[in-house]
Design a protein around this motif. Structure first.
Motif, PDB file in Angstrom:
ATOM      1  N   ARG A 192       0.841  -1.207   0.000  1.00 56.67           N
ATOM      2  CA  ARG A 192       0.000   0.000   0.000  1.00 56.67           C
ATOM      3  C   ARG A 192       0.875   1.257   0.000  1.00 56.67           C
ATOM      4  NH1 ARG A 192      -5.124   1.451   0.775  1.00 56.67           N
ATOM      5  NH2 ARG A 192      -5.833  -0.637   1.334  1.00 56.67           N
ATOM      6  N   ARG A 244       2.192   1.762  -3.462  1.00 59.58           N
ATOM      7  CA  ARG A 244       1.156   2.310  -4.345  1.00 59.58           C
ATOM      8  C   ARG A 244       1.009   3.820  -4.160  1.00 59.58           C
ATOM      9  NH1 ARG A 244      -5.218   1.684  -3.870  1.00 59.58           N
ATOM     10  NH2 ARG A 244      -5.867   1.817  -6.054  1.00 59.58           N
ATOM     11  N   GLU A 245       1.078   4.273  -2.928  1.00 55.36           N
ATOM     12  CA  GLU A 245       0.976   5.705  -2.651  1.00 55.36           C
ATOM     13  C   GLU A 245       2.167   6.471  -3.233  1.00 55.36           C
ATOM     14  OE1 GLU A 245      -1.542   7.203  -1.345  1.00 55.36           O
ATOM     15  OE2 GLU A 245      -2.702   5.478  -0.661  1.00 55.36           O
ATOM     16  N   ALA A 280       4.004   5.482  -5.796  1.00 52.74           N
ATOM     17  CA  ALA A 280       3.898   5.433  -7.250  1.00 52.74           C
ATOM     18  C   ALA A 280       2.896   6.459  -7.755  1.00 52.74           C
ATOM     19  CB  ALA A 280       3.494   4.029  -7.688  1.00 52.74           C
ATOM     20  N   THR A 281       1.820   6.655  -7.026  1.00 56.77           N
ATOM     21  CA  THR A 281       0.807   7.631  -7.418  1.00 56.77           C
ATOM     22  C   THR A 281       1.350   9.051  -7.322  1.00 56.77           C
ATOM     23  OG1 THR A 281      -0.967   6.164  -6.658  1.00 56.77           O
ATOM     24  CG2 THR A 281      -1.519   8.493  -6.920  1.00 56.77           C
ATOM     25  N   GLU A 282       2.122   9.319  -6.262  1.00 63.52           N
ATOM     26  CA  GLU A 282       2.672  10.658  -6.037  1.00 63.52           C
ATOM     27  C   GLU A 282       3.902  10.915  -6.897  1.00 63.52           C
ATOM     28  OE1 GLU A 282       2.217  14.199  -4.775  1.00 63.52           O
ATOM     29  OE2 GLU A 282       1.106  12.761  -3.555  1.00 63.52           O
ATOM     30  N   THR A 315       4.986  12.149  -0.608  1.00 62.31           N
ATOM     31  CA  THR A 315       4.161  11.037  -0.113  1.00 62.31           C
ATOM     32  C   THR A 315       4.238  10.944   1.398  1.00 62.31           C
ATOM     33  OG1 THR A 315       4.595   9.811  -2.152  1.00 62.31           O
ATOM     34  CG2 THR A 315       3.702   8.566  -0.308  1.00 62.31           C
ATOM     35  N   ARG A 319       5.944  -1.176 -12.692  1.00 64.19           N
ATOM     36  CA  ARG A 319       4.662  -1.056 -13.394  1.00 64.19           C
ATOM     37  C   ARG A 319       3.807  -2.308 -13.189  1.00 64.19           C
ATOM     38  NH1 ARG A 319       8.055   1.208 -17.379  1.00 64.19           N
ATOM     39  NH2 ARG A 319       7.954  -0.695 -18.624  1.00 64.19           N
ATOM     40  N   LEU A 350       2.523  -2.221  -9.617  1.00 60.78           N
ATOM     41  CA  LEU A 350       1.456  -1.237  -9.439  1.00 60.78           C
ATOM     42  C   LEU A 350       0.148  -1.743 -10.017  1.00 60.78           C
ATOM     43  CD1 LEU A 350       0.530   1.533  -8.517  1.00 60.78           C
ATOM     44  CD2 LEU A 350       1.277   2.453 -10.728  1.00 60.78           C
ATOM     45  N   ASP A 351       0.216  -2.410 -11.165  1.00 64.68           N
ATOM     46  CA  ASP A 351      -0.992  -2.970 -11.770  1.00 64.68           C
ATOM     47  C   ASP A 351      -1.648  -3.968 -10.822  1.00 64.68           C
ATOM     48  OD1 ASP A 351      -2.815  -3.589 -14.059  1.00 64.68           O
ATOM     49  OD2 ASP A 351      -1.836  -5.533 -13.919  1.00 64.68           O
ATOM     50  N   ASP A 385      -3.090  -2.101  -7.717  1.00 60.43           N
ATOM     51  CA  ASP A 385      -4.366  -1.444  -8.014  1.00 60.43           C
ATOM     52  C   ASP A 385      -5.517  -2.437  -7.965  1.00 60.43           C
ATOM     53  OD1 ASP A 385      -3.352   1.107  -8.311  1.00 60.43           O
ATOM     54  OD2 ASP A 385      -3.083   0.944 -10.485  1.00 60.43           O
ATOM     55  N   THR A 411      -8.391  -2.306  -5.140  1.00 61.94           N
ATOM     56  CA  THR A 411      -9.720  -2.059  -5.699  1.00 61.94           C
ATOM     57  C   THR A 411     -10.667  -3.186  -5.307  1.00 61.94           C
ATOM     58  OG1 THR A 411      -8.853  -0.807  -7.577  1.00 61.94           O
ATOM     59  CG2 THR A 411     -11.054  -1.743  -7.820  1.00 61.94           C
TER      60      THR A 411
END
Length: 298
Positions: A11, A14-15, A17-19, A25, A66, A69-70, A73, A77
């Motif tokens: 988690r 993921r945060e 990677a998003t930022e 972050t 990548r 991250l996929d 997600d 989700t």
């Protein structure tokens, strides 16, 4: 080393990677940057690959990053969808999973789906197959509803509910020049016919010709209504089908419906398994549609 993946680390990854920036972050999550860096390094050690390359002060995902991250997600989700399903709230709704008998009219399926298409942000999946396979998926909760033309027979430990959502009369459809007969018996006796294989329609058609004492020329027995439509459109013969199957061809004038009442109709059922947590979109889709008939399952 533990064989399990630390989802807390995932988690945080993921945060980041998003930022795209470790410091921002850490500030957003209100954790020390050094602690966040340690969490990321531990995840990379566990996976055996670097997840980021540095580009100045920013972090850029590697190929492994990548891929990670996929998966992250989809994992988180799915967790959000789990909570939304059990609590019947939230925005992260799972897709409505629909099974349809492979021989079912595509036009009918589209009519069934139209209210769903009008629902905001409602995703769905559509799987075709035979009745046994689809009902087995319904039993294992891999499907939310199955569209079919028959109520499931008894013999299963599961109590299916079959809701009658439509019942459409069956007529003879063909090129206009193939329908110029004074009586139903004459048409059936002289024109090549395109008929469904084993089905409610076929059984009632066999009763009809036995009553009329006719031995028709059956050009083709077809288990796919889309193929019935195509053969009739090509002028191969006269098709026996619900009007919905050839609605587009009738509207364009390519095909015409014979003015004879066959006394045959095809029912359409939405089969479900009573569940404590039904999909909310399905509840809305089936609300107020037809009478409900319940019977033991397949």
């Amino acid at each position: 080393m533990s064989s399990r993946l630390n989802y807390h680390h995932l988690r945080y990854f993921r945060e980041i990677a998003t930022e795209g920036h470790l410091g921002r972050t850490a500030e957003r999550l209100n954790v020390a940057q050094s602690a966040l860096s340690i969490q990321l390094r531990q995840l990379e050690d566990r996976l055996g690959y670097a997840l980021f390359d540095r580009a100045g002060r920013s972090l850029v995902l590697t190929e492994a990053g990548r891929i990670a991250l996929d998966h992250a997600d989809r994992i988180f989700t799915a967790g959000d969808e789990l909570l939304a399903t059990l609590h019947q709230n939230g925005d992260a709704k799972p897709p409505l999973r629909i099974g349809a008998l492979s021989t079912l009219s595509r036009n009918f399926q589209l009519q069934f789906l139209k209210p769903l298409l009008a629902m905001d942000a409602c995703k769905f999946s559509l799987k075709s197959g035979n009745t046994d396979v689809l009902l087995k998926d319904l039993e294992t909760l891999a499907l939310d509803v199955v569209l079919t033309t028959e109520v499931p027979q008894t013999g299963s430990q599961f109590q299916f509910a079959a809701q009658l959502i439509a019942e459409q009369p069956v007529y003879l459809h063909g090129r206009p020049d193939r329908l110029e007969y004074d009586t139903l018996a004459m048409l059936l006796a002289h024109e090549p016919l395109i008929v469904p294989t084993e089905s409610v329609i076929r059984a009632e058609f066999e009763n009809l010709i036995a009553t009329l004492g006719i031995r028709p020329h059956i050009l083709a027995s077809v288990d796919d209504m889309a193929m019935v439509r195509l053969l009739a459109r090509e002028g191969a013969g006269v098709a026996i089908a619900p009007t919905v199957v050839v609605a587009d061809e009738i509207a364009s004038g390519v095909l015409k419906t014979a003015a004879f009442d066959l006394g045959i109709s095809e029912p359409f059922f939405a089969v479900t398994l009573p569940r404590k947590f039904p999909h909310p979109a399905l509840m809305a889709l089936l609300a107020g549609q037809g009478a409900v008939a319940e019977r033991g399952g397949a």
